[in-house]
Write a protein that holds these residues in place. Structure first.
Motif, PDB file in Angstrom:
ATOM      1  N   GLY A 171      31.315  41.744  45.384  1.00 15.77           N
ATOM      2  CA  GLY A 171      31.688  41.342  43.918  1.00 15.77           C
ATOM      3  C   GLY A 171      32.372  42.276  43.240  1.00 15.77           C
ATOM      4  N   SER A 172      32.040  43.362  43.753  1.00 17.28           N
ATOM      5  CA  SER A 172      32.881  44.658  43.099  1.00 17.28           C
ATOM      6  C   SER A 172      34.687  44.634  43.293  1.00 17.28           C
ATOM      7  N   CYS A 173      35.021  44.028  44.367  1.00 16.42           N
ATOM      8  CA  CYS A 173      36.178  43.780  44.767  1.00 16.42           C
ATOM      9  C   CYS A 173      36.792  42.928  43.966  1.00 16.42           C
ATOM     10  N   LEU A 174      36.177  41.654  43.958  1.00 14.56           N
ATOM     11  CA  LEU A 174      36.600  40.509  42.914  1.00 14.56           C
ATOM     12  C   LEU A 174      36.862  40.903  41.512  1.00 14.56           C
ATOM     13  N   LEU A 175      35.794  41.810  41.109  1.00 10.56           N
ATOM     14  CA  LEU A 175      35.974  42.246  39.617  1.00 10.56           C
ATOM     15  C   LEU A 175      37.026  43.101  39.426  1.00 10.56           C
ATOM     16  N   LEU A 176      37.249  43.866  40.319  1.00 11.35           N
ATOM     17  CA  LEU A 176      38.323  44.896  40.441  1.00 11.35           C
ATOM     18  C   LEU A 176      39.814  44.042  40.382  1.00 11.35           C
ATOM     19  N   ALA A 177      39.775  43.253  41.312  1.00 18.84           N
ATOM     20  CA  ALA A 177      41.101  42.449  41.469  1.00 18.84           C
ATOM     21  C   ALA A 177      41.356  41.527  40.224  1.00 18.84           C
ATOM     22  N   ALA A 178      40.148  40.924  39.541  1.00 21.49           N
ATOM     23  CA  ALA A 178      40.621  40.168  38.308  1.00 21.49           C
ATOM     24  C   ALA A 178      40.767  41.429  37.180  1.00 21.49           C
ATOM     25  N   LYS A 179      40.258  42.547  37.179  1.00 20.03           N
ATOM     26  CA  LYS A 179      40.652  43.311  36.071  1.00 20.03           C
ATOM     27  C   LYS A 179      41.939  43.930  36.376  1.00 20.03           C
ATOM     28  N   PHE A 180      42.343  44.273  37.495  1.00 17.56           N
ATOM     29  CA  PHE A 180      43.805  44.629  37.793  1.00 17.56           C
ATOM     30  C   PHE A 180      44.932  43.810  37.655  1.00 17.56           C
ATOM     31  N   ASN A 181      44.695  42.348  38.072  1.00 14.02           N
ATOM     32  CA  ASN A 181      45.640  41.404  38.313  1.00 14.02           C
ATOM     33  C   ASN A 181      45.774  40.242  36.979  1.00 14.02           C
ATOM     34  N   ASP A 182      44.674  40.447  35.984  1.00 17.21           N
ATOM     35  CA  ASP A 182      44.927  39.596  35.078  1.00 17.21           C
ATOM     36  C   ASP A 182      44.325  40.397  33.950  1.00 17.21           C
ATOM     37  N   ASP A 183      45.018  39.624  32.622  1.00 15.19           N
ATOM     38  CA  ASP A 183      44.780  40.363  31.239  1.00 15.19           C
ATOM     39  C   ASP A 183      43.443  39.711  30.663  1.00 15.19           C
ATOM     40  N   MET A 184      42.453  40.132  31.072  1.00 14.02           N
ATOM     41  CA  MET A 184      41.097  39.406  30.763  1.00 14.02           C
ATOM     42  C   MET A 184      40.532  40.337  29.520  1.00 14.02           C
ATOM     43  N   ARG A 185      40.145  39.451  28.747  1.00  9.89           N
ATOM     44  CA  ARG A 185      39.355  39.889  27.370  1.00  9.89           C
ATOM     45  C   ARG A 185      38.061  40.165  28.004  1.00  9.89           C
ATOM     46  N   ARG A 186      37.260  40.800  26.886  1.00 11.89           N
ATOM     47  CA  ARG A 186      35.909  41.420  27.214  1.00 11.89           C
ATOM     48  C   ARG A 186      35.064  40.002  27.394  1.00 11.89           C
ATOM     49  N   GLU A 187      35.217  38.931  26.685  1.00 15.74           N
ATOM     50  CA  GLU A 187      34.409  37.747  27.082  1.00 15.74           C
ATOM     51  C   GLU A 187      34.390  37.297  28.533  1.00 15.74           C
ATOM     52  N   LYS A 188      35.997  37.115  28.949  1.00 14.20           N
ATOM     53  CA  LYS A 188      36.222  36.744  30.362  1.00 14.20           C
ATOM     54  C   LYS A 188      35.508  37.558  31.331  1.00 14.20           C
ATOM     55  N   VAL A 189      35.592  38.863  31.109  1.00 18.47           N
ATOM     56  CA  VAL A 189      35.137  39.858  32.081  1.00 18.47           C
ATOM     57  C   VAL A 189      33.465  39.604  32.067  1.00 18.47           C
ATOM     58  N   LYS A 190      32.585  39.658  30.987  1.00 16.31           N
ATOM     59  CA  LYS A 190      31.480  39.253  30.925  1.00 16.31           C
ATOM     60  C   LYS A 190      31.054  37.681  31.749  1.00 16.31           C
ATOM     61  N   GLU A 191      31.746  36.829  31.540  1.00 17.37           N
ATOM     62  CA  GLU A 191      31.775  35.597  32.194  1.00 17.37           C
ATOM     63  C   GLU A 191      31.643  35.647  33.737  1.00 17.37           C
ATOM     64  N   LEU A 192      32.810  36.516  34.093  1.00 14.97           N
ATOM     65  CA  LEU A 192      33.120  36.755  35.314  1.00 14.97           C
ATOM     66  C   LEU A 192      31.886  37.633  36.081  1.00 14.97           C
TER      67      LEU A 192
END
Length: 83
Positions: A15-36
């Motif tokens: 889960g941590s690696c998935l979250l890190l990958a999303a943060k590093f590779n995607d321009d995610m807004r706060r709502e998307k991060v919360k959803e993930l």
């Protein structure tokens, strides 16, 4: 990294690696991060608190370094100057 993975922490690490990958590779807004985070919590059945606490441990285990040596950056800068 292999010696840091155990049956007890494998879901947290995934889960941590998935979250890190999303943060590093995607321009995610706060709502998307919360959803993930909610999706990871639901699918892997781990607590958000544990996930976020383990995120930093995953960064350390993956040996991320916030300071990049100049010799690694210069080839890219030179390429950009040429283009």
């Amino acid at each position: 990294m292999q010696e840091k993975i155990s049956k007890a922490n494998r879901k947290l690490l995934a889960g941590s690696c998935l979250l890190l990958a999303a943060k590093f590779n995607d321009d995610m807004r706060r709502e998307k991060v919360k959803e993930l985070i909610e999706t990871i919590e639901d699918k892997l059945r781990i607590s958000v608190k544990e996930l976020l606490k383990f995120e930093f441990q995953a960064v350390v285990a993956l040996q991320f370094d916030l300071h990049i040596p100049q010799w690694e950056v210069l080839p890219h800068v030179k390429r950009l100057e040429i283009e």
